[in-house]
Design a protein around this motif. Structure first.
Motif, PDB file in Angstrom:
ATOM      1  N   ALA A 182       0.865  -1.186   0.000  1.00 64.57           N
ATOM      2  CA  ALA A 182       0.000   0.000   0.000  1.00 64.57           C
ATOM      3  C   ALA A 182       0.894   1.226   0.000  1.00 64.57           C
ATOM      4  CB  ALA A 182      -0.922  -0.007   1.205  1.00 64.57           C
ATOM      5  N   GLU A 183       1.191   1.743  -1.195  1.00 64.87           N
ATOM      6  CA  GLU A 183       2.205   2.795  -1.322  1.00 64.87           C
ATOM      7  C   GLU A 183       1.649   4.208  -1.192  1.00 64.87           C
ATOM      8  OE1 GLU A 183       6.059   3.809  -4.163  1.00 64.87           O
ATOM      9  OE2 GLU A 183       4.838   2.049  -4.541  1.00 64.87           O
ATOM     10  N   GLY A 184       0.337   4.365  -1.268  1.00 63.09           N
ATOM     11  CA  GLY A 184      -0.232   5.700  -1.127  1.00 63.09           C
ATOM     12  C   GLY A 184      -1.376   5.687  -0.136  1.00 63.09           C
ATOM     13  N   GLU A 205      -0.317  -0.355  -5.948  1.00 63.89           N
ATOM     14  CA  GLU A 205       0.180  -0.342  -7.322  1.00 63.89           C
ATOM     15  C   GLU A 205      -0.061  -1.668  -8.039  1.00 63.89           C
ATOM     16  OE1 GLU A 205       4.600  -0.201  -9.369  1.00 63.89           O
ATOM     17  OE2 GLU A 205       4.290   0.745  -7.427  1.00 63.89           O
ATOM     18  N   GLY A 206       0.156  -2.775  -7.339  1.00 63.39           N
ATOM     19  CA  GLY A 206       0.090  -4.082  -7.988  1.00 63.39           C
ATOM     20  C   GLY A 206      -1.263  -4.384  -8.603  1.00 63.39           C
ATOM     21  N   SER A 207      -2.335  -4.163  -7.849  1.00 62.60           N
ATOM     22  CA  SER A 207      -3.680  -4.465  -8.332  1.00 62.60           C
ATOM     23  C   SER A 207      -4.401  -3.249  -8.879  1.00 62.60           C
ATOM     24  CB  SER A 207      -4.513  -5.077  -7.198  1.00 62.60           C
ATOM     25  OG  SER A 207      -4.737  -4.120  -6.177  1.00 62.60           O
ATOM     26  N   GLY A 208      -3.850  -2.056  -8.648  1.00 56.02           N
ATOM     27  CA  GLY A 208      -4.525  -0.843  -9.086  1.00 56.02           C
ATOM     28  C   GLY A 208      -5.802  -0.576  -8.324  1.00 56.02           C
ATOM     29  N   THR A 209      -5.819  -0.928  -7.034  1.00 54.25           N
ATOM     30  CA  THR A 209      -7.030  -0.809  -6.227  1.00 54.25           C
ATOM     31  C   THR A 209      -6.919   0.339  -5.236  1.00 54.25           C
ATOM     32  OG1 THR A 209      -7.398  -3.194  -6.369  1.00 54.25           O
ATOM     33  CG2 THR A 209      -8.570  -2.021  -4.635  1.00 54.25           C
ATOM     34  N   LEU A 210      -7.997   1.114  -5.130  1.00 56.21           N
ATOM     35  CA  LEU A 210      -8.137   2.145  -4.108  1.00 56.21           C
ATOM     36  C   LEU A 210      -9.104   1.604  -3.065  1.00 56.21           C
ATOM     37  CD1 LEU A 210      -7.467   5.090  -3.271  1.00 56.21           C
ATOM     38  CD2 LEU A 210      -9.509   5.791  -4.553  1.00 56.21           C
ATOM     39  N   ARG A 211      -8.608   1.424  -1.829  1.00 53.87           N
ATOM     40  CA  ARG A 211      -9.401   0.808  -0.766  1.00 53.87           C
ATOM     41  C   ARG A 211      -9.714   1.820   0.333  1.00 53.87           C
ATOM     42  NH1 ARG A 211      -5.483  -3.297  -2.066  1.00 53.87           N
ATOM     43  NH2 ARG A 211      -6.483  -5.262  -2.705  1.00 53.87           N
ATOM     44  N   ALA A 212     -10.912   1.686   0.902  1.00 52.81           N
ATOM     45  CA  ALA A 212     -11.307   2.469   2.073  1.00 52.81           C
ATOM     46  C   ALA A 212     -11.088   1.616   3.316  1.00 52.81           C
ATOM     47  CB  ALA A 212     -12.766   2.876   1.960  1.00 52.81           C
ATOM     48  N   ILE A 213     -10.489   2.238   4.360  1.00 54.63           N
ATOM     49  CA  ILE A 213     -10.226   1.540   5.613  1.00 54.63           C
ATOM     50  C   ILE A 213     -11.036   2.234   6.709  1.00 54.63           C
ATOM     51  CG2 ILE A 213      -8.482   0.682   7.204  1.00 54.63           C
ATOM     52  CD1 ILE A 213      -8.017  -0.233   4.335  1.00 54.63           C
ATOM     53  N   THR A 224     -11.326  -0.046  -8.554  1.00 49.55           N
ATOM     54  CA  THR A 224     -10.340  -0.988  -9.060  1.00 49.55           C
ATOM     55  C   THR A 224      -9.930  -0.593 -10.475  1.00 49.55           C
ATOM     56  OG1 THR A 224     -12.068  -2.465  -9.881  1.00 49.55           O
ATOM     57  CG2 THR A 224     -11.249  -2.881  -7.659  1.00 49.55           C
ATOM     58  N   GLY A 225      -8.803  -1.158 -10.939  1.00 46.23           N
ATOM     59  CA  GLY A 225      -8.386  -0.957 -12.320  1.00 46.23           C
ATOM     60  C   GLY A 225      -7.608   0.305 -12.604  1.00 46.23           C
ATOM     61  N   ILE A 226      -7.128   1.010 -11.545  1.00 45.36           N
ATOM     62  CA  ILE A 226      -6.263   2.174 -11.778  1.00 45.36           C
ATOM     63  C   ILE A 226      -4.836   1.638 -11.852  1.00 45.36           C
ATOM     64  CG2 ILE A 226      -5.613   4.492 -11.026  1.00 45.36           C
ATOM     65  CD1 ILE A 226      -8.125   4.571  -9.326  1.00 45.36           C
ATOM     66  N   TYR A 227      -4.438   1.158 -13.003  1.00 44.30           N
ATOM     67  CA  TYR A 227      -3.209   0.388 -13.143  1.00 44.30           C
ATOM     68  C   TYR A 227      -1.981   1.191 -12.731  1.00 44.30           C
ATOM     69  CZ  TYR A 227      -6.322  -2.755 -15.548  1.00 44.30           C
ATOM     70  OH  TYR A 227      -7.370  -3.583 -15.837  1.00 44.30           O
ATOM     71  N   GLY A 228      -1.155   0.566 -11.878  1.00 39.62           N
ATOM     72  CA  GLY A 228       0.054   1.220 -11.399  1.00 39.62           C
ATOM     73  C   GLY A 228      -0.218   2.292 -10.377  1.00 39.62           C
ATOM     74  N   ALA A 229      -1.365   2.234  -9.676  1.00 36.05           N
ATOM     75  CA  ALA A 229      -1.735   3.283  -8.710  1.00 36.05           C
ATOM     76  C   ALA A 229      -0.607   3.498  -7.713  1.00 36.05           C
ATOM     77  CB  ALA A 229      -3.015   2.887  -7.993  1.00 36.05           C
ATOM     78  N   GLU A 230      -0.019   4.681  -7.750  1.00 39.96           N
ATOM     79  CA  GLU A 230       1.172   4.987  -6.965  1.00 39.96           C
ATOM     80  C   GLU A 230       0.857   5.819  -5.729  1.00 39.96           C
ATOM     81  OE1 GLU A 230       5.287   5.596  -5.945  1.00 39.96           O
ATOM     82  OE2 GLU A 230       4.277   4.135  -7.205  1.00 39.96           O
ATOM     83  N   MET A 231       0.136   6.873  -5.926  1.00 43.86           N
ATOM     84  CA  MET A 231      -0.125   7.833  -4.874  1.00 43.86           C
ATOM     85  C   MET A 231      -1.590   8.216  -4.919  1.00 43.86           C
ATOM     86  SD  MET A 231      -0.864  11.311  -4.451  1.00 43.86           S
ATOM     87  CE  MET A 231      -0.487  11.870  -6.090  1.00 43.86           C
ATOM     88  N   VAL A 232      -2.206   8.375  -3.755  1.00 45.24           N
ATOM     89  CA  VAL A 232      -3.542   8.945  -3.686  1.00 45.24           C
ATOM     90  C   VAL A 232      -3.484  10.154  -2.769  1.00 45.24           C
ATOM     91  CG1 VAL A 232      -4.207   7.337  -1.836  1.00 45.24           C
ATOM     92  CG2 VAL A 232      -5.959   8.568  -3.101  1.00 45.24           C
ATOM     93  N   SER A 233      -4.108  11.239  -3.192  1.00 46.35           N
ATOM     94  CA  SER A 233      -4.152  12.453  -2.381  1.00 46.35           C
ATOM     95  C   SER A 233      -5.445  13.185  -2.708  1.00 46.35           C
ATOM     96  CB  SER A 233      -2.937  13.345  -2.669  1.00 46.35           C
ATOM     97  OG  SER A 233      -2.847  14.390  -1.730  1.00 46.35           O
ATOM     98  N   ILE A 274      -7.110  12.238  -6.169  1.00 46.46           N
ATOM     99  CA  ILE A 274      -6.142  12.290  -7.262  1.00 46.46           C
ATOM    100  C   ILE A 274      -5.214  11.086  -7.100  1.00 46.46           C
ATOM    101  CG2 ILE A 274      -4.307  13.617  -8.354  1.00 46.46           C
ATOM    102  CD1 ILE A 274      -7.113  14.863  -8.587  1.00 46.46           C
ATOM    103  N   VAL A 275      -5.156  10.260  -8.129  1.00 45.84           N
ATOM    104  CA  VAL A 275      -4.332   9.054  -8.101  1.00 45.84           C
ATOM    105  C   VAL A 275      -3.365   9.103  -9.278  1.00 45.84           C
ATOM    106  CG1 VAL A 275      -4.301   6.528  -8.119  1.00 45.84           C
ATOM    107  CG2 VAL A 275      -6.222   7.746  -7.066  1.00 45.84           C
ATOM    108  N   THR A 276      -2.075   8.916  -9.009  1.00 46.08           N
ATOM    109  CA  THR A 276      -1.089   8.883 -10.085  1.00 46.08           C
ATOM    110  C   THR A 276      -0.762   7.437 -10.453  1.00 46.08           C
ATOM    111  OG1 THR A 276       0.740   9.014  -8.509  1.00 46.08           O
ATOM    112  CG2 THR A 276      -0.067  11.091  -9.424  1.00 46.08           C
ATOM    113  N   SER A 277      -0.386   7.227 -11.702  1.00 42.69           N
ATOM    114  CA  SER A 277      -0.038   5.895 -12.181  1.00 42.69           C
ATOM    115  C   SER A 277       1.457   5.805 -12.449  1.00 42.69           C
ATOM    116  CB  SER A 277      -0.797   5.579 -13.475  1.00 42.69           C
ATOM    117  OG  SER A 277      -0.268   4.416 -14.084  1.00 42.69           O
ATOM    118  N   GLU A 278       2.117   4.889 -11.739  1.00 43.95           N
ATOM    119  CA  GLU A 278       3.541   4.670 -11.998  1.00 43.95           C
ATOM    120  C   GLU A 278       3.734   4.007 -13.354  1.00 43.95           C
ATOM    121  OE1 GLU A 278       6.874   1.831 -10.068  1.00 43.95           O
ATOM    122  OE2 GLU A 278       6.051   3.349  -8.730  1.00 43.95           O
TER     123      GLU A 278
END
Length: 347
Positions: A182-184, A205-213, A224-233, A274-278
């Motif tokens: 979980a990089e972001g 990044e691996g699955s391209g998933t944005l999860r709520a905790i 799901t499907g945000i391929y390479g999801a690196e950072m969320v802000s 805002i989600v960036t893709s590596e």
């Protein structure tokens, strides 16, 4: 993980995105590559954080990998910050305390993917030492909870998928495990779909998933499907309100420099994620339409996106004193008239 660059012939259309006809977000150099190289011998930027009167960042493997650096608020005067951190290597992540939750204002916290520990560095860089140790997995992202849903604590995510809350004594509690790196991570500034204001979101990044905790540790796959999801802000609701030119979006632009986009570029997206893709070096907006989350492309990075942060009026201004501080201030104000009367009688 720096396994770069998949062929750009893999288009965003294949990823389920329709690129914007014209990039709404544009970037300019904020910290120059030559300044980083002359000070550190290394311009492979990774971490970047706002620390009140300065920015603090980190660089990747190579010269001064475990040495933080600082800049002034214009991105100049690059200098080493604190001492080299023993045992740190690879990707170094940084954040700064907000002066709430029992944390002092603007101390700097650094964590390494090579070690399950976090180091605290005094705001002026004069002292530093271990703050959290014994985490499972290397540190991959960190941020302070600004809204209080998680006790205004430090949130730390690791490459083992563990999400921790850390209180002001450095005691870590496992909140959740997302099953992958979980990089972001970031916090929603308002209700985001069905998720309450202040909810923690993490990107993998691996699955391209944005999860709520959830505060109780419950996990939901939000997008799901945000391929390479690196950072969320999340775009703050008051972004640009102060008129201070320091406001804006900053990001490490690996392996070159640090870049900035103006606050005005993001005013159409207030409250959105805002989600960036590596993988594609793109900037994506996640917006709740009222019935679903829509993902669109709003910008292109010059190189590869790493840590990204928004700086707003809320973080520029001094932190609001906690109740204990207000009690001391009010108590002091009540004592002043008595002190003045005593002095007048003595006179």
């Amino acid at each position: 993980m720096k396994l770069k660059l998949l062929s750009m012939s893999c288009t965003l259309a294949l990823a389920g995105w329709t690129p914007a006809s014209q990039a709404a977000v544009t970037f300019n150099t904020f910290v120059d590559s030559s300044d980083l190289s002359s000070t550190l011998g290394n311009n492979a930027t990774i971490g970047f954080a706002y620390a009140g009167d300065k920015f603090v960042g980190s660089v990747y493997y190579g010269s001064n990998n475990n040495q933080l650096y600082s800049t002034d608020l214009t991105g100049g005067n690059v200098a080493k910050f604190g001492s080299a951190i023993s045992g740190f290597s690879g990707e170094i992540y940084v954040t700064s305390s907000l002066g709430i939750g029992g944390y002092g204002p603007r101390d700097v916290f650094a964590g390494s993917e090579a070690a399950g520990r976090v180091v605290r560095v005094a705001h002026d860089g004069s002292t530093q030492g271990d703050f959290v140790t014994g985490l499972t997995g290397g540190v991959r992202s960190m941020a302070f909870d600004p809204y209080g849903m998680y006790g205004n604590q430090l949130i730390v995510a690791t490459n083992a998928g563990n999400i921790y809350t850390v209180n002001n004594t450095g005691s870590a509690t496992l909140l959740a495990n997302v099953g992958e790196d979980a990089e972001g991570l970031s916090f929603a500034p308002q209700q985001f779909g069905t998720y309450a204001k202040g909810t923690l979101f993490v990107a993998s990044e691996g699955s391209g998933t944005l999860r709520a905790i959830a505060p109780g540790g419950g996990i939901t796959n939000a997008v799901t499907g945000i391929y390479g999801a690196e950072m969320v802000s999340f775009v703050p609701l008051n972004l640009g309100s102060s008129g201070n030119p320091v406001e804006g979006f900053y990001s490490a632009n690996y392996a070159q420099n640090v870049i900035k986009a103006s606050a005005s570029d993001f005013t159409p997206y207030l409250g959105d994620a805002i989600v960036t893709s590596e993988t594609y070096h793109t900037v994506h907006r996640v917006h709740w339409s009222g019935t679903s989350f829509d993902v669109s492309t709003i910008g292109q990075f010059p190189a590869q996106p790493e840590d990204g942060i928004f700086v707003t009026a809320d973080v520029i201004k001094p932190s609001v004193p906690e109740p204990e501080t207000w009690a001391m201030v009010v108590g002091g104000l009540m004592v002043l008239p008595l002190f003045r009367r005593l002095r007048s009688r003595q006179g």
